[in-house]
Design a protein around this motif. Structure first.
Motif, PDB file in Angstrom:
ATOM      1  N   TYR A  92       5.433  -5.455  -7.989  1.00  0.00           N
ATOM      2  CA  TYR A  92       4.671  -6.660  -7.674  1.00  0.00           C
ATOM      3  C   TYR A  92       5.665  -7.789  -7.399  1.00  0.00           C
ATOM      4  CZ  TYR A  92       5.625  -7.328 -12.661  1.00  0.00           C
ATOM      5  OH  TYR A  92       6.247  -7.429 -13.885  1.00  0.00           O
ATOM      6  N   GLU A 120       2.042  -1.255  -4.177  1.00  0.00           N
ATOM      7  CA  GLU A 120       1.835  -2.686  -4.440  1.00  0.00           C
ATOM      8  C   GLU A 120       0.330  -2.979  -4.531  1.00  0.00           C
ATOM      9  OE1 GLU A 120       4.684  -5.552  -2.392  1.00  0.00           O
ATOM     10  OE2 GLU A 120       4.407  -4.008  -0.859  1.00  0.00           O
ATOM     11  N   VAL A 121       0.020  -4.124  -5.125  1.00  0.00           N
ATOM     12  CA  VAL A 121      -1.380  -4.573  -5.104  1.00  0.00           C
ATOM     13  C   VAL A 121      -1.779  -4.885  -3.666  1.00  0.00           C
ATOM     14  CG1 VAL A 121      -2.990  -6.356  -5.867  1.00  0.00           C
ATOM     15  CG2 VAL A 121      -1.282  -5.438  -7.460  1.00  0.00           C
ATOM     16  N   LYS A 122      -0.911  -5.592  -2.969  1.00  0.00           N
ATOM     17  CA  LYS A 122      -1.105  -5.882  -1.553  1.00  0.00           C
ATOM     18  C   LYS A 122       0.238  -5.715  -0.853  1.00  0.00           C
ATOM     19  CE  LYS A 122      -2.985  -9.277   1.704  1.00  0.00           C
ATOM     20  NZ  LYS A 122      -3.582 -10.625   1.865  1.00  0.00           N
ATOM     21  N   ARG A 123       0.238  -4.964   0.230  1.00  0.00           N
ATOM     22  CA  ARG A 123       1.488  -4.662   0.915  1.00  0.00           C
ATOM     23  C   ARG A 123       2.172  -5.943   1.399  1.00  0.00           C
ATOM     24  NH1 ARG A 123       1.282   0.394   4.864  1.00  0.00           N
ATOM     25  NH2 ARG A 123      -0.111   0.899   3.126  1.00  0.00           N
ATOM     26  N   THR A 124       3.453  -6.050   1.081  1.00  0.00           N
ATOM     27  CA  THR A 124       4.206  -7.249   1.459  1.00  0.00           C
ATOM     28  C   THR A 124       5.290  -6.899   2.474  1.00  0.00           C
ATOM     29  OG1 THR A 124       5.808  -6.963  -0.336  1.00  0.00           O
ATOM     30  CG2 THR A 124       3.837  -8.281  -0.809  1.00  0.00           C
ATOM     31  N   ASP A 142      -0.730   0.521  -0.990  1.00  0.00           N
ATOM     32  CA  ASP A 142      -1.211  -0.698  -1.649  1.00  0.00           C
ATOM     33  C   ASP A 142      -2.669  -0.512  -2.033  1.00  0.00           C
ATOM     34  OD1 ASP A 142      -2.724  -1.024   0.629  1.00  0.00           O
ATOM     35  OD2 ASP A 142      -1.707  -2.814   1.330  1.00  0.00           O
ATOM     36  N   ALA A 143      -3.201  -1.517  -2.739  1.00  0.00           N
ATOM     37  CA  ALA A 143      -4.564  -1.444  -3.254  1.00  0.00           C
ATOM     38  C   ALA A 143      -5.531  -2.274  -2.419  1.00  0.00           C
ATOM     39  CB  ALA A 143      -4.598  -1.929  -4.700  1.00  0.00           C
ATOM     40  N   ALA A 144      -5.143  -2.585  -1.184  1.00  0.00           N
ATOM     41  CA  ALA A 144      -5.942  -3.490  -0.354  1.00  0.00           C
ATOM     42  C   ALA A 144      -7.370  -3.021  -0.172  1.00  0.00           C
ATOM     43  CB  ALA A 144      -5.266  -3.672   1.004  1.00  0.00           C
ATOM     44  N   ASP A 145      -7.582  -1.724   0.052  1.00  0.00           N
ATOM     45  CA  ASP A 145      -8.930  -1.210   0.295  1.00  0.00           C
ATOM     46  C   ASP A 145      -9.421  -0.330  -0.843  1.00  0.00           C
ATOM     47  OD1 ASP A 145      -7.106   0.749   0.692  1.00  0.00           O
ATOM     48  OD2 ASP A 145      -8.060   1.610   2.464  1.00  0.00           O
ATOM     49  N   LYS A 146      -8.835  -0.513  -2.028  1.00  0.00           N
ATOM     50  CA  LYS A 146      -9.200   0.319  -3.169  1.00  0.00           C
ATOM     51  C   LYS A 146      -9.723  -0.560  -4.303  1.00  0.00           C
ATOM     52  CE  LYS A 146      -5.500   3.544  -1.951  1.00  0.00           C
ATOM     53  NZ  LYS A 146      -4.973   2.698  -0.854  1.00  0.00           N
TER      54      LYS A 146
END
Length: 287
Positions: A92, A120-124, A142-146
């Motif tokens: 993170y 990542e929680v959100k891809r950077t 990442d967890a964008a759509d999860k």
């Protein structure tokens, strides 16, 4: 007298002629029968020869199949391709992130048959660019759509996404490790990890140990977890994926891992200890 002789010889001539005709006819019929038998014999011989040829061809094909099967069995028995190692790392955004990524990537850089799964929680852009700048075999998730499960341990959620990724590939075989960014690894560890039968553990220098290696594997008696093992001290085979393991975000890394191990193995006898006398992993948190 002459007429009497004629009368007497005529029947005799007919009888002799009839006899000769009968003998000739019998000979002819016998000859024809012999010819028929010879033809039947020739046909029978041809059939026998054909069967023998077919049998020979079948034996040749069977021998060829046996030879191919032997080659394949030898190839399987002599296959020396190492097991794949899947290293799962949640991360993170923080000040030390790039430095920690660099330290861990240096440890993994020259390990063959290894895939680094970074979540990542959100891809950077920072992590994306960093991974693309390495020569590592990596997967960036990442967890964008999860859906994040409720709980304060975000890293456990991220580990679950990595396990889901591995489970989606049914032909995945090898060993799974959980490498946090605050660890430094000796490459020697990874070669040893490949030989793990089910679960392997090792101590981490400068970290609070949750088990003892000598004289045998032991855990603290007052622990609330069945297998209180630090997340950075364990490797397990991908067989665990068949049980759909989940890290509970409401638990600590150690407690969540303990539950997974408790469902995966029968007892501590299934756990192999390694590097109990040597330091190959260090807890090296920058701050």
């Amino acid at each position: 007298m002459r007429s009497l002789l004629r009368a007497f010889t005529k029947p005799i001539c007919f009888a002799v002629f009839g006899f000769i005709f009968s003998v000739s006819l019998g000979y002819m019929l016998g000859t024809l029968r012999m010819l028929e038998l010879s033809q039947e014999k020739a046909e029978l011989i041809d059939k026998v020869n054909q069967v023998e040829l077919e049998l020979f061809e079948s034996e040749r094909q069977i021998a060829h199949c046996d030879e191919e099967l032997g080659h394949k069995m030898n190839a399987l028995l002599t296959d020396t391709t190492p097991k794949y190692i899947y290293v799962i790392t949640p991360t993170y955004t923080r000040k030390t992130q790039r430095a920690e990524l660099n330290l861990l990537s240096n440890s993994l850089q020259h390990i063959p048959y290894l895939q680094w799964i970074v979540v990542e929680v959100k891809r950077t852009t920072l992590v994306k660019d960093f991974l693309e700048g390495t020569n590592l075999n990596f997967v960036h998730l990442d967890a964008a759509d999860k859906k994040l499960l409720p709980g304060g341990n975000i890293c456990n959620n991220l580990r679950n996404f990595a396990l889901d990724h591995l489970t989606a590939y049914r032909n995945t075989t090898g060993v799974i490790m959980f490498a946090n960014l605050d660890r430094t690894y000796n490459p020697e560890l990874f070669e040893k990890v490949r030989s793990v039968t089910k679960v392997g553990v090792w101590p981490v220098a400068f970290a609070e140990q949750t088990f003892q290696c000598h004289p045998k594997l032991t855990f603290p008696e007052n622990s609330q977890d069945v297998y209180p093992i630090n997340i950075g001290s364990v490797a397990m085979t991908t067989e665990v994926l068949s049980q759909k393991p989940r890290f509970d975000p409401q638990l600590s890394d150690t407690s969540a891992l303990s539950r997974i191990l408790d469902n995966f193995i029968s007892s501590s006898d299934d756990i192999e200890t390694m590097f109990c006398d040597n330091e190959v992993v260090w807890f090296t948190s920058i701050f």
